[in-house]
Design a protein around this motif. Sequence first.
Motif, PDB file in Angstrom:
ATOM      1  N   ALA A 270       0.842  -1.204   0.000  1.00 39.24           N
ATOM      2  CA  ALA A 270       0.000   0.000   0.000  1.00 39.24           C
ATOM      3  C   ALA A 270       0.870   1.244   0.000  1.00 39.24           C
ATOM      4  O   ALA A 270       2.058   1.185   0.336  1.00 39.24           O
ATOM      5  CB  ALA A 270      -0.885   0.008   1.253  1.00 39.24           C
ATOM      6  N   VAL A 323      -3.993   5.147  -0.652  1.00 35.18           N
ATOM      7  CA  VAL A 323      -4.759   6.095   0.169  1.00 35.18           C
ATOM      8  C   VAL A 323      -4.245   7.502  -0.165  1.00 35.18           C
ATOM      9  O   VAL A 323      -3.041   7.758  -0.085  1.00 35.18           O
ATOM     10  CB  VAL A 323      -4.534   5.817   1.675  1.00 35.18           C
ATOM     11  CG1 VAL A 323      -5.316   6.812   2.523  1.00 35.18           C
ATOM     12  CG2 VAL A 323      -4.911   4.385   2.016  1.00 35.18           C
ATOM     13  N   LEU A 395      -7.129   1.215   6.629  1.00 37.60           N
ATOM     14  CA  LEU A 395      -6.277   0.553   5.631  1.00 37.60           C
ATOM     15  C   LEU A 395      -6.080  -0.923   6.005  1.00 37.60           C
ATOM     16  O   LEU A 395      -6.091  -1.798   5.121  1.00 37.60           O
ATOM     17  CB  LEU A 395      -4.916   1.274   5.553  1.00 37.60           C
ATOM     18  CG  LEU A 395      -3.861   0.648   4.644  1.00 37.60           C
ATOM     19  CD1 LEU A 395      -4.344   0.612   3.187  1.00 37.60           C
ATOM     20  CD2 LEU A 395      -2.538   1.404   4.733  1.00 37.60           C
TER      21      LEU A 395
END
Length: 400
Positions: A270, A323, A395
């Motif tokens: 991520a 994100v 997340l």
Amino acid sequence: MLKGKNIILGVTGSIAAYKAAYLIRGLVKRGAKVQVVITPAGKEFITPLTLSTLSGAPVISEFFSNRDGTWNSHVDLGLWADAMLIAPATAATIGKMANGIADNMLITTYLSCKAPVFVAPAMDLDMFAHPSTQQNLERLRGFGNRIIEPAEGELASHLTGKGRMEEPENIIRILEHFFKEKEDLQKKKIVITAGPTYEKIDPVRFIGNYSSGKMGFALAKVCAERGAEVILIAGPVAELISHPNITRVDVESADQMYEAAMATFPDANAAILCAAVADYKPIHPREEKIKREVSGELSLQLTPNKDIAASLGAIKKDNQFLVGFALETNNEEVHAIDKLKRKNLDFIVLNSLREKGAGFRYDTNKISVIDKDGAVSHYPLKTKQEVASDIVDKLATLLL
Ligand code: PMT
């Protein structure tokens, strides 16, 4: 949660040192191994005999034994620990920790410690409130230490105020919570961008913004403490961070941040894009300082920077998550949703400069999180550390 954990308990010279005995009992009862390191002043308040009897291990105080010359290796101790807890922590010890004054075994152990460090201050209310103590605590927070705030109550001086060391059972609860949280991002690699970028105009001037890096660094800290390997790509900021899971990559311009993000994202799980990246840069940065003309205006020709979030969004695989942040001043949700879609993000964190205490430089932030499907969750004003936990909680549900 504490079963099998190796905990260094640092005890310093405070009347609250008696609480160390309760701490050891509680930790040992929960299956932790406790190694006590005590300062010379600490021994004036509680005997090593009491502490070693409760912990089942000799208490360490000196660098070496006078009797047989054997060394106590603070380096080995630092590597052995899963956590270090300094309770009670006096103003003197906090000051030494903040400034690296390694004149006793406790401080050398602290400086060698790779594990997270928890500090439970104990002192008189005026000492605690003094700007030097507060600045030292702020410094320790900046190094990634966790401060367990003292409680209000009656103090050794018989005055009443903030300075009482937190009760042992609450400290143990904090440690348990920490180890519970710690596990969920292990084996995950997370790229985080933080701070501003500087776009060079000439050797002495740049285009920049007010980002301090606080929000991005808080995210890095939370991810690292929960076990993730963190690549923190930081623009020019004064923030300090130290955690074995964090690799810090310092950059200056948006181009450098772009290169670092594109190089590290492909094998990451991520990325959290918290940096305030300059949207434009001067087309022709000057090699020499631009001189002030006697009259007339100066025009700078700007060209757009690469959009890092959108570039990562374009190469993102199905098992990777992105994100983004949206910093807005008007029509907040509309603009944030547009960025969420355009940059192919999984969710976006909206903060508005219209909210008091939110955005650049504050220690607090007030966010809304917008999902891909348009669902919006609003959060109250919190510290950036707490906001980071909220974002990482969200997340973590995607990364499971
Ligand atoms: O650092 P602090 O002082 O703690 O302040 C925190 C913060 C206000 C900087 C932070 O909370 C924040 O809002 N960061 C994003 C700031 C921003 O540039 O927002 P934006 O709406 O302009 O950009 C949208 C998203 O695209 C962001 O994720 C941004 O990182 C990203 N972007 C933008 C431009 C660009 N060239 N590349 C990008 O990746």
